[in-house]
Structures are given as C-alpha cells and as structure tokens.
Design an enzyme around this catalytic site. Sequence first.
Site, PDB file in Angstrom:
ATOM      1  CG  ASP A 173     -87.031  76.711 -43.301  1.00 21.92           C
ATOM      2  OD1 ASP A 173     -86.594  75.740 -42.649  1.00 21.92           O
ATOM      3  OD2 ASP A 173     -86.426  77.791 -43.408  1.00 21.92           O
TER       4      ASP A 173
ATOM      5  CD  GLU B 112     -77.448  79.725 -43.795  1.00 24.44           C
ATOM      6  OE1 GLU B 112     -78.444  79.038 -43.445  1.00 24.44           O
ATOM      7  OE2 GLU B 112     -77.470  80.973 -43.885  1.00 24.44           O
TER       8      GLU B 112
ATOM      9  CD  GLU C 201     -82.653  77.523 -38.611  1.00 30.00           C
ATOM     10  OE1 GLU C 201     -82.156  77.931 -37.538  1.00 30.00           O
ATOM     11  OE2 GLU C 201     -83.063  78.282 -39.506  1.00 30.00           O
TER      12      GLU C 201
ATOM     13  CG  ASP D 104     -87.146  80.432 -41.233  1.00 28.32           C
ATOM     14  OD1 ASP D 104     -86.158  80.448 -41.990  1.00 28.32           O
ATOM     15  OD2 ASP D 104     -87.052  80.222 -40.011  1.00 28.32           O
ATOM     16  CB  SER D 105     -84.900  83.356 -45.744  1.00 32.43           C
ATOM     17  OG  SER D 105     -85.338  82.534 -46.789  1.00 32.43           O
TER      18      SER D 105
ATOM     19  CE  LYS E 275     -83.922  74.957 -44.361  1.00 30.84           C
ATOM     20  NZ  LYS E 275     -83.659  75.558 -43.022  1.00 30.84           N
TER      21      LYS E 275
HETATM   22  O1  KIV Z   1     -85.013  80.148 -44.572  1.00 31.77           O
HETATM   23  C1  KIV Z   1     -84.196  79.872 -45.450  1.00 31.77           C
HETATM   24  O2  KIV Z   1     -84.262  80.304 -46.599  1.00 31.77           O
HETATM   25  C2  KIV Z   1     -83.108  79.018 -45.071  1.00 31.77           C
HETATM   26  C3  KIV Z   1     -81.873  79.221 -45.847  1.00 31.77           C
HETATM   27  C4  KIV Z   1     -81.046  80.262 -45.180  1.00 31.77           C
HETATM   28  C5  KIV Z   1     -81.163  78.003 -46.045  1.00 31.77           C
HETATM   29  O3  KIV Z   1     -83.199  78.256 -44.157  1.00 31.77           O
END
Ligand code: KIV
Length: 289
Positions: free
Chosen positions: A87, A186, A119, A48-49, A117
């Site tokens: 993500d 991270e 968090e 989600d970056s 993934k």
């Molecule tokens: O969104 C993303 O790219 C991430 C990285 C910071 C690990 O979660």
Amino acid sequence: MSERKKVTLPYLFDKVAGGDPITMLTCYDYPTAYFQEQAGVEMILVGDSLGMTMLGYDSTLPVTMEDMIRHAQAVRRGSPNAWLIGDMPYMSYQPSVEKAISNAGRFMAEAGCDAIKLEGGVEMAERVAGIVKSGIPAMGHLGLTPQSASALGGFHVQGRSALQAKKIIDDAKALEEAGVFAILLEMVPDRVCQLITARAKTCFIISLGSGPHAHGQLLIYHDMFGLYPKFKPKMAKVFGNAGEVILNGLKQYVQEVGGKTFPAPENYFTMKDEEYAELSALLEKGGQP
Ligand code: KIV
C-alpha cells in the site's frame, strides 16, 4: 511448509469469471502472514493502516516508505504464495508520476510484492497509468480513502447521495481505463458497489464494508480478531476475540510471577549435581581451574 501454488493474476481473473469470491486480508508481520498463508488467503494487503494497528498513530499519514517496506518484507517471508500488495503511503505517489513509479518499484524490488495499491480516482489516473506502463500491477482504492479523511470530513460512508455515487462510478471508470487490475471500494453503499462491479470489464472489485456484490471481500485483520483496542468499525465481523485471549493470558502471567507459581520446573533448565559440585569447588579455589 506450505504446499500452495503461487496466486497469480490469471488465477484471480479465473475466479472472477467463475463467480467465486476472492479472499483478501490486511497483514503486517511474519507470524500472521504465516497463518494467512496456511489458511489459503488469496490476496494480502500490507496496508498503511499499519500506522494505526501496529504503530499506534491516530491516522495513516505519518507512515513512511521505510515502514511499509520493512513490514512488506516480513509478510512476504511468512506468505510466499499469496498475491501480495504493498500500500503506497501518504505522499509516496501524490507529488508526481515519477515519484509514484519509483516508490511502486521499491515494493516490487525490495519487498517481493506482486502489486501496489494507491488511493484516489480520476486525479490519480495518470499516476496509475505510469505505474502500470512500468510493468507494475496497480490496485485502486475509492470510497473512504483514509489518506484524504480530512478532506472527506472524517471516516464516514461515501457515496450515499446520487451525486457522490456518480462521482465514485466515474472515478472507477477512470481507474479502469488507466489500467488497474482491481479496485477496492471502502465503505460505499452496497448498491453503488453492485453497479460498479457490474460495469467493471477489465478489473475486478473488492469490497470493504461495501456489501456482498463485489468480486471479493477484504477485512482488516486486527478488526477480525479484536486486536485494535481503540474501536471496532461496524463493517468488521469479529471471527475470534484474540485480543481478549491475549489480555487474559497477560493478566495470568502477572499474577503467576507475583504469586511465585511461575516458573515451574518444566519452564527452566537445571544442572547435574556433579557439575554443580565441581563449579562450587572451582569458585572456592578462586574461580579458575
Ligand atoms: O491501509 C489499509 O489497510 C487500507 C484498508 C483500509 C483498505 O488501505
């Protein structure tokens, strides 16, 4: 065309058992996914970056499931064989186990992802267990978790004090017990990452800025190639300054169009003299044969 074999979980766990580091990068678009596939990158995270690197937001919070699915689909088209992880964006899993399962399922069904993934630690263990029980491989993410940057006080290294480090170690245990196949650490001190890696029994550990002792490494693609103009985090190594190459090319384009040296004959298409003569005659007669 790629001749790679599809990356699978047994392949990844075999690498871990053999002490071979796993390679993982972020990716958000088709052409980059194509290059990562050719280079043999094993795990790809559609992070989600992308809210920051591709969409220009100041944080990852505005990113939606629709944004994520669209980008994950493009990445899957470019990389049919990497282990592809979607993500889960902000508030796509926090509200309830049910919401977490149905959004995780969208990554699998609509984008062809292999895993998701999310968090968070012990507080997310129930969400992880629900997703895993639904047959979807899940990866955890601890340390600096950008969706909680406000609560964490910004984008800082996490786990520098003994108490904070103990909390991350406990969170890793809770995620492992909930069934994650891997945990991303991270911006955690290297020795904390080493301890968690040594304790992991049924999952493997990936480091982003957390040192060399993990089972594998992750970098943000845009940081590796000078493609994010706002800042470069300390943990990122620049493997090639594509941003500089692109900027120089763009400046040259502006200069050449202004100076009338572009386009040159090899950059456009021509018409045979006899066709042009016929066209001129047609136009003179009033445009119709
Ligand atoms: O969104 C993303 O790219 C991430 C990285 C910071 C690990 O979660």
